[in-house]
Write an enzyme that holds these catalytic residues in place. Structure first.
Site, PDB file in Angstrom:
ATOM      1  N   ASP A  99       0.860   2.418   3.720  1.00  0.00           N
ATOM      2  CA  ASP A  99      -0.107   3.838   3.096  1.00  0.00           C
ATOM      3  C   ASP A  99       0.837   5.148   2.949  1.00  0.00           C
ATOM      4  O   ASP A  99       0.442   6.210   3.255  1.00  0.00           O
ATOM      5  CB  ASP A  99      -1.417   4.097   4.220  1.00  0.00           C
TER       6      ASP A  99
ATOM      7  N   HIS B 114       0.693  -1.183   0.112  1.00  0.00           N
ATOM      8  CA  HIS B 114      -0.025   0.071   0.127  1.00  0.00           C
ATOM      9  C   HIS B 114       0.881   1.260  -0.190  1.00  0.00           C
ATOM     10  O   HIS B 114       1.109   1.732   1.139  1.00  0.00           O
ATOM     11  CB  HIS B 114      -0.902   0.059   1.251  1.00  0.00           C
TER      12      HIS B 114
ATOM     13  N   HIS C  43       2.616  14.158   0.578  1.00  0.00           N
ATOM     14  CA  HIS C  43       2.236  15.399   0.272  1.00  0.00           C
ATOM     15  C   HIS C  43       3.295  16.472   0.596  1.00  0.00           C
ATOM     16  O   HIS C  43       4.034  16.502   1.160  1.00  0.00           O
ATOM     17  CB  HIS C  43       0.967  15.986   1.108  1.00  0.00           C
TER      18      HIS C  43
ATOM     19  N   ASN D  29      -4.868   6.037  -7.344  1.00  0.00           N
ATOM     20  CA  ASN D  29      -5.418   7.145  -7.299  1.00  0.00           C
ATOM     21  C   ASN D  29      -4.311   8.218  -7.747  1.00  0.00           C
ATOM     22  O   ASN D  29      -4.069   9.231  -7.106  1.00  0.00           O
ATOM     23  CB  ASN D  29      -6.035   7.933  -5.841  1.00  0.00           C
TER      24      ASN D  29
ATOM     25  N   ARG E  30       2.309   8.536  -6.653  1.00  0.00           N
ATOM     26  CA  ARG E  30       1.797   9.998  -7.466  1.00  0.00           C
ATOM     27  C   ARG E  30       2.009  10.048  -8.745  1.00  0.00           C
ATOM     28  O   ARG E  30       2.275  11.413  -9.246  1.00  0.00           O
ATOM     29  CB  ARG E  30       2.248  10.994  -6.376  1.00  0.00           C
TER      30      ARG E  30
ATOM     31  N   ASN F 212      -6.714   9.423   6.573  1.00  0.00           N
ATOM     32  CA  ASN F 212      -7.768   8.564   6.564  1.00  0.00           C
ATOM     33  C   ASN F 212      -7.484   7.196   6.206  1.00  0.00           C
ATOM     34  O   ASN F 212      -6.569   6.739   5.464  1.00  0.00           O
ATOM     35  CB  ASN F 212      -8.657   9.030   5.121  1.00  0.00           C
TER      36      ASN F 212
ATOM     37  N   ASP G  98      -8.531   2.627  -3.675  1.00  0.00           N
ATOM     38  CA  ASP G  98      -7.978   3.181  -2.309  1.00  0.00           C
ATOM     39  C   ASP G  98      -8.203   4.906  -2.278  1.00  0.00           C
ATOM     40  O   ASP G  98      -7.621   5.519  -3.384  1.00  0.00           O
ATOM     41  CB  ASP G  98      -6.695   2.966  -2.135  1.00  0.00           C
TER      42      ASP G  98
ATOM     43  N   HIS H 115       1.628   5.132  -2.129  1.00  0.00           N
ATOM     44  CA  HIS H 115       1.093   5.999  -3.125  1.00  0.00           C
ATOM     45  C   HIS H 115       2.477   6.865  -3.687  1.00  0.00           C
ATOM     46  O   HIS H 115       3.188   7.270  -3.186  1.00  0.00           O
ATOM     47  CB  HIS H 115       0.329   7.149  -2.592  1.00  0.00           C
TER      48      HIS H 115
ATOM     49  N   HIS I 117     -10.808   0.423   0.946  1.00  0.00           N
ATOM     50  CA  HIS I 117     -10.934   1.745   1.699  1.00  0.00           C
ATOM     51  C   HIS I 117     -12.099   1.865   2.360  1.00  0.00           C
ATOM     52  O   HIS I 117     -13.185   2.335   1.903  1.00  0.00           O
ATOM     53  CB  HIS I 117     -10.339   2.969   1.074  1.00  0.00           C
TER      54      HIS I 117
END
Ligand code: DOR
Ligand code: ZN
Length: 421
Positions: A304, A60, A308, A94, A64, A277, A151, A62, A178
């Site tokens: 996860d 899991h 950012h 995502n 990006r 989240n 997700d 990200h 999710h």
């Protein structure tokens, strides 16, 4: 040929736990056992006092990429993974555009081939993560999708979800969920409870997770799909997963390092760096997650990793995006908060970060065996470090400044040293 000497070789699959040597040849593990000849090797790594384990696997993350690369990209994400001891990661869908079509997936996987670690990519479940129209599951599998997930966004339409589970089962790939029903979220990222009240923030109730987990476990039992409950955060949901597993559901749950390490109190100290989240919850929930890890209800630890930018995270709590990075602190948080506290043995921790995630995604890696890919991490469980820099493009972590146990010394992927410290 590389020789790794005198390490404590720990393999959760075969349960091997002994001080010995490992020889790597042509990218694979050729011999496990004491070696005398030292001359023939191009490199000798002294692992005395360290643990030699299978390269970690994170189901899991990200990265990006494409489209949100001001936060992270596949190069920086992979560097962060290698620095954290990970040799295989599964990226979420995502991105911008969403990974919901064959062209976008293939373009990304072609670029991923050049990375120092193994980057797998999940397909979205629905087009644009909108929860309305299913992607072409078989075409996405054919194009190389590792599994399926929306997700970041819950799947609210049960008939779509049931069909998605049936298709995932046909493809023999996992579907990861999710679990947050917006009906029970006033404002996301912070638990609805004492802290949200104190801050005058709406918050997200544990009910948001519990109602969806209960619903989806029933559908999982009916369809027989391999279902992964992502980043479980609520104690009641842990009990629900236990129930479903006892009743034969092919269900696993992921715990993230932040959910077993922190509670909602962290929001008071770290602000948006503790907004995620699903949110950090109460000490009771944290203890239930640890219980779930101990009794085998929760079989996977996954980060996860959600990078950012600083500009995004300095916004007020209600505006900043949810999520924290996790790849570079995951193993150390497991060692510091689970193993050193006596909750899990080192072998159990490693099992949840290697062979169990490999099994969910039907991967050949995840163990130390002769003839297997030489994906390894070498770390020192008693050596501490201060969290003060990251290889990730982002630095949104509430663990900055913390002293953690478990320094990574080397990460080796397909026989190549991809990180050393
Ligand atoms: O906090 C989160 N951030 N949770 C998710 O599920 C998505 C992630 C993100 O993409 O930033
Ligand atoms: Zn998520």
């Amino acid at each position: 040929m590389i020789l790794i000497k005198n390490g404590r070789v720990m393999d959760p699959k075969t349960k091997r736990d002994e001080i010995t040597d490992v020889v790597i040849e042509n990218g694979t593990i050729s011999v496990i056992g004491k070696q005398d000849e030292e001359q023939a090797y191009e490199r000798i790594i002294d692992a005395d006092g360290c643990i030699v384990a299978p390269g970690l696997i994170d189901v899991h993350v990200h990265f990006r990429d494409p489209g949100l690369t001001h936060k992270e990209d596949i190069q920086t994400g992979s560097r962060a993974a290698a620095a954290g001891g990970f040799t295989t990661v599964v990226c979420m869908a995502n991105t911008k555009p969403t990974i919901d079509n064959v062209d976008t997936l293939k373009e990304l996987l072609a670029r991923a081939k050049k990375l120092p670690i193994k980057m797998l990519q999940a397909s979205a479940v629905t087009k644009g993560l909108k929860g309305e129209e299913l992607v072409d599951f078989h075409a996405m599998k054919e194009a190389g999708a590792a599994g399926f997930t929306d997700d970041g966004i819950p799947l609210m339409d049960v008939s779509i979800l049931k069909k998605a589970m049936e298709l995932a089962k046909e493809c023999d790939l996992p579907i990861s969920l999710h679990e947050e029903d917006p009906a029970f979220i006033d404002e996301p990222g912070v638990n609805q409870g004492a802290v949200s009240k104190q801050l005058g923030y709406g918050g997200a109730s544990h009910l948001a997770e519990d109602v969806m987990v209960a619903r989806d476990l029933m559908i999982a039992m009916e369809t027989g799909a391999a279902v992964d409950i992502q980043h479980i955060s609520s104690g009641i949901s842990v009990d629900l997963v236990r129930f479903a597993r006892e009743h034969g559901a092919d269900v696993v749950a992921e715990a993230s390092p932040h959910h077993f390490s922190l509670t909602e109190e962290a929001v008071l100290k770290h602000g948006t760096l503790a907004r995620m989240n699903p949110p950090l919850r109460t000490e009771h929930d944290r203890q239930k997650i640890i219980e779930g890890l101990q009794d085998g209800t929760i079989t996977i630890i996954a980060t996860d990793h959600a990078p950012h930018s600083v500009e995004e995270k300095v916004q007020p709590l209600g505006k900043a995006p949810s999520g924290i990075i996790g790849l570079e602190t995951a193993l150390a948080l497991g060692i510091t908060n689970l193993v050193k506290k006596g909750y899990l043995s080192m072998m159990d921790l490693l099992e949840k970060m290697t062979i169990n995630p490999a099994n969910l995604y039907r991967l050949e890696q995840g163990s130390i065996e002769e003839g297997k890919p030489a994906d390894l991490v070498i770390f020192c469980e008693d050596e501490s470090f201060v969290v003060d820099h990251f290889y990730s493009k982002a630095s949104n972590s509430p663990f900055i400044g913390e002293t953690l146990y478990g320094t990574i010394k080397y990460t080796i992927c397909d026989g190549k040293v991809v990180f050393e410290n």
